[in-house]
Design a protein around this motif. Structure first.
Motif, PDB file in Angstrom:
ATOM      1  N   ASN A  10      13.306 -20.001  82.101  1.00 18.14           N
ATOM      2  CA  ASN A  10      13.714 -20.352  83.469  1.00 18.14           C
ATOM      3  C   ASN A  10      14.410 -19.178  84.154  1.00 18.14           C
ATOM      4  OD1 ASN A  10      12.676 -22.920  83.080  1.00 18.14           O
ATOM      5  ND2 ASN A  10      14.632 -23.774  82.436  1.00 18.14           N
ATOM      6  N   ASP A  43       7.505 -28.120  87.210  1.00 17.44           N
ATOM      7  CA  ASP A  43       8.939 -27.851  87.269  1.00 17.44           C
ATOM      8  C   ASP A  43       9.223 -26.358  87.354  1.00 17.44           C
ATOM      9  OD1 ASP A  43       9.430 -30.622  87.015  1.00 17.44           O
ATOM     10  OD2 ASP A  43       9.123 -30.473  84.859  1.00 17.44           O
ATOM     11  N   ARG A  44       8.322 -25.540  86.798  1.00 20.32           N
ATOM     12  CA  ARG A  44       8.464 -24.095  86.952  1.00 20.32           C
ATOM     13  C   ARG A  44       8.374 -23.722  88.433  1.00 20.32           C
ATOM     14  NH1 ARG A  44       5.318 -20.827  82.178  1.00 20.32           N
ATOM     15  NH2 ARG A  44       6.645 -19.183  83.037  1.00 20.32           N
ATOM     16  N   LEU A  73      13.487 -32.377  80.532  1.00 25.67           N
ATOM     17  CA  LEU A  73      13.424 -31.020  80.000  1.00 25.67           C
ATOM     18  C   LEU A  73      14.718 -30.705  79.261  1.00 25.67           C
ATOM     19  CD1 LEU A  73      11.920 -28.869  82.916  1.00 25.67           C
ATOM     20  CD2 LEU A  73      10.720 -29.898  80.980  1.00 25.67           C
ATOM     21  N   HIS A 102       9.113 -23.048  77.489  1.00 18.70           N
ATOM     22  CA  HIS A 102       8.775 -23.018  78.917  1.00 18.70           C
ATOM     23  C   HIS A 102       8.925 -24.405  79.522  1.00 18.70           C
ATOM     24  CE1 HIS A 102       6.490 -19.696  77.071  1.00 18.70           C
ATOM     25  NE2 HIS A 102       6.686 -19.059  78.214  1.00 18.70           N
ATOM     26  N   SER A 103       9.324 -24.467  80.762  1.00 18.34           N
ATOM     27  CA  SER A 103       9.314 -25.729  81.495  1.00 18.34           C
ATOM     28  C   SER A 103       7.876 -26.106  81.816  1.00 18.34           C
ATOM     29  CB  SER A 103      10.122 -25.599  82.797  1.00 18.34           C
ATOM     30  OG  SER A 103      11.476 -25.322  82.525  1.00 18.34           O
ATOM     31  N   GLY A 136      17.241 -28.156  79.022  1.00 20.18           N
ATOM     32  CA  GLY A 136      17.669 -27.000  79.796  1.00 20.18           C
ATOM     33  C   GLY A 136      18.103 -25.823  78.953  1.00 20.18           C
ATOM     34  N   THR A 169      14.784 -24.201  77.336  1.00 23.92           N
ATOM     35  CA  THR A 169      13.961 -23.507  78.333  1.00 23.92           C
ATOM     36  C   THR A 169      14.728 -22.450  79.127  1.00 23.92           C
ATOM     37  OG1 THR A 169      14.408 -25.253  79.971  1.00 23.92           O
ATOM     38  CG2 THR A 169      12.436 -25.508  78.602  1.00 23.92           C
ATOM     39  N   TYR A 184      17.631 -27.650  85.409  1.00 23.33           N
ATOM     40  CA  TYR A 184      16.337 -27.978  84.807  1.00 23.33           C
ATOM     41  C   TYR A 184      16.412 -29.212  83.912  1.00 23.33           C
ATOM     42  CZ  TYR A 184      13.977 -23.881  86.664  1.00 23.33           C
ATOM     43  OH  TYR A 184      13.394 -22.980  87.515  1.00 23.33           O
ATOM     44  N   ILE A 240       7.732 -30.535  75.757  1.00 25.85           N
ATOM     45  CA  ILE A 240       9.159 -30.744  76.024  1.00 25.85           C
ATOM     46  C   ILE A 240       9.976 -30.553  74.748  1.00 25.85           C
ATOM     47  CG2 ILE A 240      10.875 -32.499  76.644  1.00 25.85           C
ATOM     48  CD1 ILE A 240       8.712 -33.640  78.580  1.00 25.85           C
TER      49      ILE A 240
END
Length: 692
Positions: free
Chosen positions: A591, A657-658, A582, A652-653, A584, A587, A571, A647
């Motif tokens: 994710n 991207d989710r 993002l 959450h992404s 990673g 998130t 991510y 961001i």
């Protein structure tokens, strides 16, 4: 982890009774006509084809394939930082609530006191003429309280007062269950004090964030000047410097995700050692905490120590200006048009790129929900959430829990010992669907039709006291953390509960008229998402009773860490705004939940078919409709400035991207759409992160 579902039922009406031909006269009378068996309309596919761009290859960009036409033709409304499925449902909920409030206001001589409070609170917000006439008068008493400070020793009592009226202070507090003793309530003290969304806005030097800092300083100057500060420019400079100092000693969003490091049980005597220059006795008495508990949880001890040093070296005059500024910043939206517009110009337009403020009625609905939300929710549920919806949702949740139960025993990263404990935790999950069984009592809340600022302060104080009064009492496991009209869902590890408010149980998340597949891809994946939070990198640290306790083996931790490390890297490669990847690590939990939730929703869908072939209401297979349902649910467009804020601060992404990140890890998705090596959606099997 709070953040931010109906079973595969179809909606239909009973067909009219069939008409029988009268019998010939010479024959005996026939029996009375018998009603035909109820017939239900055929299920729709649930796929919104008009939103799709079928010129895009599903194997290269599935998000565009499902949402491309909508992305090309839809314009974000001027009053929003983003728009899409969630926002559409929220708009619909607010419109429904507006109608309820206005109907309530028209009811003469209402004997329902909650209804009267709802009507009066909304009316106090909508009376713009009264607000124009009042100007800054509603805040004069609070300004006088600040101006009367003679010594820094008086600041702790002022901080306690700010917490009660909902104004920002250098630290905040809230009541919840003790993470290591879920049978008790405790007070948590947490870092706070900033006017920008995250510490990065003060400390990082990329061009966009520097521009926002400069605009923030001008915003402070303008607001202070409007409030009568004759040295507003110098004051604004001092405020930005003070908040920057607080930001430097704050923990990052990633550090805040660790519940073990965030659990620091401190006696009142320990607080004095942590921040010796701060009069904790004065704070605890003014906050109503002393006498109700003998310890607190400090989320970020190093911040408290750093804050203490900053307060010690900062002149009293600067601190008085800081509190005046925070009060003004928090309450500007409840004042006259000049203050409302100045606040929106920064927080709406400069920070988030939103050209226009929301209509006043919508802001009034938001305020009313915030102050007396469950009373509003009671009316909303009665009108917009039929009992059968709750029953169907109960069944869908059971299906998802059953899929998790089966999957636990097949996990390759969990030992037999841990699997047993996981099953025990799963068995203790408490689903809450639609609305609470017991509604909140607002009898102690005073609302006046002609006193907006007073209503907000009393509303915040009511909620503060309601929570403080929990100390020393048994934990209320029936309490909800969201109102029924909230378009969201959450998992609470301290209660080991999954909660799905009524307002999210609508298309595109759930469509009662649609085939099961698209619902499993939408609301089913949301249910799976929330359940999985009980087993993600944070939730897995809590047992089935809600206590922070390690119930995994060391080997389990190592295997799980390897999977999550790969997910972090995966991510972190996404770049929703040029130059902004993002985070990673920030998130990670969400994710994990997205990937796990969709995987389990797919398994639950297969269980629901009972070995029978999937229905074919259109040209898509059942598996294809499930994944289309997932992409439809996260349809969204986001303004770049708001995307940067998300961001930096949101776990959450971004929606696109989710969808793409999650699907790239779902092997059944590859089979459903024929994704092969060389396609842009393709990730080699050994690099796909499969958790459930």
């Amino acid at each position: 982890m709070k953040r931010t579902l109906i079973w595969l039922a179809c909606a239909g009406f009973v067909a009219a009774c069939s008409q029988s031909t009268p019998p010939p006269a010479e024959k005996a009378p026939a029996p009375a006509p018998v009603a035909a068996a109820p017939t239900l309309p055929p299920l729709t596919s649930g796929v919104t084809k008009e939103n799709m761009d079928t010129t895009a290859r599903a194997q290269d960009d599935f998000y565009r394939y499902v949402n491309g036409h909508w992305l090309d033709t839809f314009q974000i409304p001027d009053d929003k930082p983003m728009s899409g499925a969630f926002v559409k449902l929220d708009d619909e909920a607010k419109a429904n609530i507006r109608a309820i409030i206005e109907e309530t206001a028209k009811a003469a001589d209402s004997t329902d006191k909650d209804k009267q409070k709802i009507a009066d609170l909304y009316a106090s917000f909508m009376d713009e003429a009264a607000l124009e006439s009042a100007g800054l008068k509603p805040l004069e008493a609070e300004f006088a309280r600040i101006d009367a400070l003679k010594d820094k020793k008086e600041i702790p009592a002022l901080v306690a007062h700010f917490l009660q009226i909902g104004a920002t202070a250098p630290f905040g507090g809230f009541v919840h269950q003790d993470n290591k003793d879920s049978t008790k309530y405790v007070v948590d003290l947490q870092q706070d004090g900033l006017g920008l969304p995250d510490r990065d806005y003060y400390l990082e030097n990329d061009a966009k964030l520097k521009q926002i800092r400069e605009a923030y300083a001008k915003f402070i100057e303008k607001m202070l000047a409007m409030s009568g500060d004759k040295a507003a420019a110098a004051s604004a400079k001092a405020m930005l410097a003070f908040e920057t100092e607080l930001a430097r000693v704050q923990w990052t969003k990633v550090q805040l995700r660790d519940p073990i490091k965030g659990y620091n049980k401190e006696t009142f005597g320990d607080l004095a050692k942590l921040a010796p220059g701060y009069d904790w006795k004065s704070f605890l008495v003014a906050a109503g905490i002393e006498g109700k508990t003998d310890y607190v949880i400090v989320g970020q001890p190093s911040y408290m120590t750093g804050m203490d040093k900053i307060l010690t070296k900062t002149p009293l005059a600067t601190l008085k200006t800081y509190f005046r500024w925070q009060l003004l910043r928090n309450y500007a939206k409840y004042l006259n048009k000049d203050f409302v517009d100045a606040r929106f110009a920064f927080y709406g337009t400069e920070l988030r790129g939103v050209p226009a403020d929301q209509p006043r009625w919508k802001r009034g609905v938001g305020l009313t929900e915030g102050i007396i939300g469950e009373a509003v929710g009671k009316l909303y549920v009665a009108k917009h959430f039929p009992p059968e919806s709750k029953a169907r949702m109960d069944q869908l949740v059971k299906n998802l829990l059953a899929a998790y139960k089966q999957s636990i025993d097949t996990l390759d990263w969990m030992s037999p010992e841990t699997k047993k404990a996981a099953q025990e935790k799963l068995a203790k999950f408490m689903p809450k669907i639609g609305y609470p069984d017991k509604w909140r009592d607002y009898s102690a809340l005073e609302i006046k039709k002609d006193d907006l600022v007073g209503n907000v302060m009393r509303g915040n104080a009511f909620e503060y006291q309601r929570n403080i009064d929990k100390l020393g009492k048994p934990v209320d496991r029936a309490e909800w953390g969201m109102t029924p009209q909230t378009v969201n869902a959450y998992y609470n590890p301290e209660l080991n509960e999954i909660v799905f408010p009524a307002a999210i149980l609508q298309p595109p998340f759930f469509d009662a008229k649609a085939d099961d597949a698209v619902n499993y891809g939408g609301i089913g994946a949301v249910i799976g998402h929330e359940i999985s939070h009980g087993f993600d990198d944070q939730g897995s640290q809590y047992d089935g009773d809600g206590n922070l306790r390690d119930w995994w083996t060391a080997a389990d931790h190592e295997k799980f860490a390897a999977k999550t490390k790969a997910l972090v890297a995966q991510y972190a490669a996404f770049e929703p705004v040029p130059g902004y990847h993002l985070n990673g690590e920030l998130t990670l939990g969400e994710n994990i939940a997205d990937n796990s939730g969709l995987a389990i929703a797919y398994k639950a869908y297969k269980i629901s078919l009972g070995g029978k072939p999937a229905p074919t209401p259109d040209d898509f297979s059942g598996d294809q409709r499930l994944y289309i349902g997932w992409a439809q649910a996260w349809q969204a467009k986001v303004r770049d400035k708001f995307a940067i804020e998300l961001i930096k601060s949101d776990p959450h992404s971004l929606p696109v991207d989710r969808v793409l990140g999650t699907l790239s890890n779902q092997t059944p998705f590859y089979d459903a759409f024929g994704v092969k090596e060389g396609d842009k959606m393709y990730v080699a099997p050994e690099k796909r992160v499969t958790i459930w």
